[in-house]
Design an enzyme around this catalytic site. Sequence first.
Site, PDB file in Angstrom:
ATOM      1  N   THR A   1     -18.984 -35.210  22.091  1.00 16.03           N
ATOM      2  CA  THR A   1     -18.204 -34.015  21.783  1.00 16.03           C
ATOM      3  C   THR A   1     -19.159 -32.953  21.258  1.00 16.03           C
ATOM      4  OG1 THR A   1     -16.263 -35.338  21.232  1.00 16.03           O
ATOM      5  CG2 THR A   1     -16.322 -33.082  20.390  1.00 16.03           C
TER       6      THR A   1
ATOM      7  N   LYS B   1     -12.099 -30.930  25.408  1.00 21.08           N
ATOM      8  CA  LYS B   1     -12.245 -31.985  24.403  1.00 21.08           C
ATOM      9  C   LYS B   1     -12.023 -31.434  23.008  1.00 21.08           C
ATOM     10  CE  LYS B   1     -13.076 -35.986  22.571  1.00 21.08           C
ATOM     11  NZ  LYS B   1     -14.334 -36.713  22.574  1.00 21.08           N
TER      12      LYS B   1
ATOM     13  N   LYS C   1     -17.538 -33.467  11.905  1.00 19.09           N
ATOM     14  CA  LYS C   1     -18.265 -32.797  12.991  1.00 19.09           C
ATOM     15  C   LYS C   1     -17.309 -32.136  13.983  1.00 19.09           C
ATOM     16  CE  LYS C   1     -19.709 -35.296  16.475  1.00 19.09           C
ATOM     17  NZ  LYS C   1     -19.123 -34.747  17.754  1.00 19.09           N
TER      18      LYS C   1
END
Length: 308
Positions: free
Chosen positions: A102, A178, A246
């Site tokens: 990602t 995503k 993150k």
Amino acid sequence: MSAEAHSGRRFVLIGLGAMGYGIGLSLLRAGLAVDGFDLNPDAQKRFRAEAGLDRSLEEACGEADGAILVVVNAAQTEDALFGAHGLADRLKPGAVVISCATIDAQKAVEFEARLAPKGIFYLDAPISGGSARAAKGQLSVMASGRPDAFRQAELALDAMAETVFRLGDRAGPGSAMKSVNQLLAGIHIAATAEAFAFGLAQGVDADQIMQVIPRCAGSSWMFENRGPYIAAGDYRPHSAVDIFVKDLGIVTDTAKGASLDLPVAAAALARFKEASSNGLGREGDVAVVKLYAQASGIGLPPKRYEEN
């Protein structure tokens, strides 16, 4: 499994964590030859025993039809591609890089552009589904890239994924999609932790929560997937708190660039950041529930699961 048993198509796999290891097993089951590499020597040794291959990165890349990167973030992706032992200088022209981390969509665009002069295709291919589905070859892949990249990646994608979404003919849209998924995933995990804390504070049994809510309108995929971990006192890092520090960070940073306020995602990110700063960063993402226990004194379900 010997190399002779394979179909002749070869892939280098970088990253043998929970997701990468499962992907590797799915590739082997499909008859592909896979050279696996990881910073964890135990994981690498175990996978190489499964694969029947134990070659250097240089040897593996020289024969590979492609490389699959199942690393944590953009920095690790960049290092794997362009660092001191980077794949960009080792893969042959015509090979494909299937990038599963990602990352920010603009980084995917950059990586595609940097590989193109070397004749290496880049498939922006973040994944979703969890480690259990990775091991069964049942992931969802949000992919974008040139038609040649899809063509070169086809056998690997067939082996690792139940569903491949083709989202465009260039890198970027895969990672953008995503980030939409991770916005929802992070919010739903934070909401799952909060809902459990709310129920437990009222004396509701954790197992009863799991019996009732999945059959009611308030449920979500993440609730049904993560709720059992809370009920079993299981805070192993199936997916860690720091992953969502993150990923939701990517979401909120991207939104800022578009002058878009995301207050719900920001609130979820704040919960994950607080959990990380309280020493829970490497625990499973549902460890966010421990913040509520610390603040209110509610009791969480005790450990109740079998160690692997």
